[in-house]
Motif scaffolding. Structure first.
Motif, PDB file in Angstrom:
ATOM      1  N   ASP A 133      -8.147  -3.463   2.331  1.00  6.28           N
ATOM      2  CA  ASP A 133      -8.163  -2.324   2.168  1.00  6.28           C
ATOM      3  C   ASP A 133      -8.674  -1.593   1.162  1.00  6.28           C
ATOM      4  O   ASP A 133      -9.745  -0.724   1.198  1.00  6.28           O
ATOM      5  CB  ASP A 133      -6.699  -1.780   2.521  1.00  6.28           C
ATOM      6  CG  ASP A 133      -6.491  -0.282   2.673  1.00  6.28           C
ATOM      7  OD1 ASP A 133      -7.384   0.475   2.579  1.00  6.28           O
ATOM      8  OD2 ASP A 133      -5.168   0.001   3.032  1.00  6.28           O
ATOM      9  N   MET A 134      -8.309  -1.867   0.032  1.00  3.82           N
ATOM     10  CA  MET A 134      -8.713  -1.062  -1.514  1.00  3.82           C
ATOM     11  C   MET A 134     -10.142  -0.978  -1.315  1.00  3.82           C
ATOM     12  O   MET A 134     -10.734   0.133  -1.628  1.00  3.82           O
ATOM     13  CB  MET A 134      -8.204  -1.540  -2.398  1.00  3.82           C
ATOM     14  CG  MET A 134      -6.516  -1.704  -2.493  1.00  3.82           C
ATOM     15  SD  MET A 134      -5.733  -0.031  -2.437  1.00  3.82           S
ATOM     16  CE  MET A 134      -5.431   0.182  -0.678  1.00  3.82           C
ATOM     17  N   CYS A 169       0.896  -1.208  -0.206  1.00  4.99           N
ATOM     18  CA  CYS A 169       0.082   0.126  -0.050  1.00  4.99           C
ATOM     19  C   CYS A 169       0.654   1.478   0.085  1.00  4.99           C
ATOM     20  O   CYS A 169       2.206   1.277   0.619  1.00  4.99           O
ATOM     21  CB  CYS A 169      -0.823  -0.109   1.338  1.00  4.99           C
ATOM     22  SG  CYS A 169      -2.100   1.395   1.333  1.00  4.99           S
ATOM     23  N   HIS A 214      -0.145  -4.451   5.700  1.00  7.17           N
ATOM     24  CA  HIS A 214      -1.636  -4.390   6.432  1.00  7.17           C
ATOM     25  C   HIS A 214      -2.584  -5.151   5.669  1.00  7.17           C
ATOM     26  O   HIS A 214      -3.882  -5.238   5.807  1.00  7.17           O
ATOM     27  CB  HIS A 214      -2.146  -3.100   6.812  1.00  7.17           C
ATOM     28  CG  HIS A 214      -1.993  -2.190   6.114  1.00  7.17           C
ATOM     29  ND1 HIS A 214      -0.962  -1.250   5.819  1.00  7.17           N
ATOM     30  CD2 HIS A 214      -3.158  -1.877   5.013  1.00  7.17           C
ATOM     31  CE1 HIS A 214      -1.306  -0.321   4.669  1.00  7.17           C
ATOM     32  NE2 HIS A 214      -2.516  -0.727   4.107  1.00  7.17           N
ATOM     33  N   GLU A 215      -2.381  -5.427   4.429  1.00  8.49           N
ATOM     34  CA  GLU A 215      -3.296  -5.978   3.612  1.00  8.49           C
ATOM     35  C   GLU A 215      -2.753  -7.602   3.212  1.00  8.49           C
ATOM     36  O   GLU A 215      -1.640  -7.780   2.427  1.00  8.49           O
ATOM     37  CB  GLU A 215      -3.358  -5.229   2.109  1.00  8.49           C
ATOM     38  CG  GLU A 215      -3.786  -3.734   2.388  1.00  8.49           C
ATOM     39  CD  GLU A 215      -3.691  -3.069   1.300  1.00  8.49           C
ATOM     40  OE1 GLU A 215      -4.002  -3.515  -0.262  1.00  8.49           O
ATOM     41  OE2 GLU A 215      -3.416  -1.678   1.045  1.00  8.49           O
ATOM     42  N   SER A 227       0.354   3.687   1.776  1.00  7.47           N
ATOM     43  CA  SER A 227       0.580   4.073   3.238  1.00  7.47           C
ATOM     44  C   SER A 227       1.779   3.308   3.822  1.00  7.47           C
ATOM     45  O   SER A 227       2.269   3.760   4.976  1.00  7.47           O
ATOM     46  CB  SER A 227      -0.744   3.810   4.046  1.00  7.47           C
ATOM     47  OG  SER A 227      -1.146   2.580   4.033  1.00  7.47           O
TER      48      SER A 227
END
Ligand SMILES: [Zn+2]
Length: 349
Positions: A149-150, A37, A58-59, A39
């Motif tokens: 997330d996305m 990501c 985190h994904e 981020s």
């Protein structure tokens, strides 16, 4: 086990760490697929402050490796998606309907923030029954991983934008989250979706995900163009999916009186985000500004998985690159510097 970590500010690399242990309500996941990501790059460059030897990411999706004694819904071997945000569901903010803010502002964001992330052979999930969802047999891991997330963040942008059915929507920036916001606006009943971006490949992808009109902000003034496309009044809803002061200002200026500006951009730099005074109707134009951090939780993940199972959306067009876990340093560099037209690099374990 191997993990890919932020060794210190602006530095990343591989490290050896012990396989985590589950507490009574927790699970340990053996990672199968992950996505990098933007981020993650923000984090490495200090957006949330210094960190040492923090596992990034985190994904991710994977297979349950171990569960704590109190976990009721999952057992070793289950294929699961874990939300990027893993709230404490007993917290008072969760009870108030703001689970992403549990514990403290943005407190639901634990991976690669307040605890090790998912770029490792195994990772830990708190409150497993509430924070994971079983992946349907017909949905492959490399598709399901977009729920983390996305899809969740992009769709939150559309949900928070209060789009009236048949309404007009402008989505500012067509990165991966903006593209999912464009798709989310269509799924949410928008009549016209205007996508703002200057990169041709992203403009094409915006059309694939449901944009009716592309505004190239490198060639025209985005606000003036959107105003002229809407009879001079502006859109019902604008979604800010970049996280830049000027984009946020443009979103406010392009929205009609009484409309909604939905921010899902990560404003990772600068002290202030500005509101243009007159375009804001000197404070009285009844423009609503909403903000969101990616929603997590089993119910959310199950709903997103249903969209994939029923083929309402194919997020895999976002996968521009694929790397194995041991190439994560190369993949991270490409994402960090936005090389080679990258949108989302998929990592296989
Ligand atoms: Zn992310």
């Amino acid at each position: 086990m191997r993990a890919f970590v932020m060794t210190s500010l602006d530095r990343v690399g591989f490290a050896d760490k012990p396989i985590p242990e589950p507490g009574p309500n927790d699970a340990i996941i053996k990672t199968t697929r992950a996505l990098i990501c933007t981020s993650d790059a923000h984090t490495v460059h200090g957006a949330i402050g210094p960190r040492e030897n923090l596992t990034l990411g985190h994904e991710a999706v994977g297979v349950v490796y171990a569960v704590g004694s109190e976990v009721r819904l999952f057992k070793p071997g289950d294929r699961v998606v874990v939300g990027a945000i893993t709230p404490d569901w007993g917290d008072i903010a969760s009870q108030a309907g703001h689970s992403s803010q549990s514990g403290q502002p943005l407190g639901g964001w634990k991976f690669s923030n307040s605890k090790d992330g998912v770029f490792a052979e195994y990772f830990h999930v708190n409150e497993a029954d509430a924070n994971m969802a079983r992946i349907p047999d017909t949905v492959p891991d490399e598709v399901a991983v977009y729920c983390c997330d996305m899809l969740s963040t992009g769709f939150a942008g559309a949900e928070n934008a209060h789009i009236p059915i048949g309404g007009t929507v402008a989505v500012f920036a067509q990165g991966p989250v903006g593209l999912m916001a464009t798709a989310g606006a269509r799924l949410h009943g928008a009549g016209t979706v205007i996508a703002v971006d200057s990169i041709p490949a992203r403009q094409e992808m915006a059309r694939f995900y449901g944009a009716d009109i592309i505004v190239d902000n490198s060639k025209v003034d985005a606000v003036e163009t959107i105003l002229s496309l809407t009879g001079g009044i502006g859109v019902d809803s604008a979604i800010e999916a970049l996280g830049a002061d000027i984009t946020f200002q443009n979103a406010i200026a392009a929205t009609k009186a009484g409309g909604t500006i939905s921010n899902i951009g990560y404003h990772g730099a600068g002290e202030f985000v500005h509101i243009p005074r007159t375009a804001w109707g000197v404070g009285m134009a009844e423009k609503t500004i909403t903000t969101a951090l990616c929603p997590g939780g089993r119910l959310r993940m199950e709903r997103l998985l249903r969209l994939l199972e029923m083929k309402r959306i194919d997020p895999t067009r976002l996968t521009t690159h694929t790397f194995s876990f041991n190439q994560l340093d190369t993949a991270f560099d490409i994402m960090d510097k936005k090389k080679d037209g990258v949108i989302k690099p998929l990592i296989t374990f």
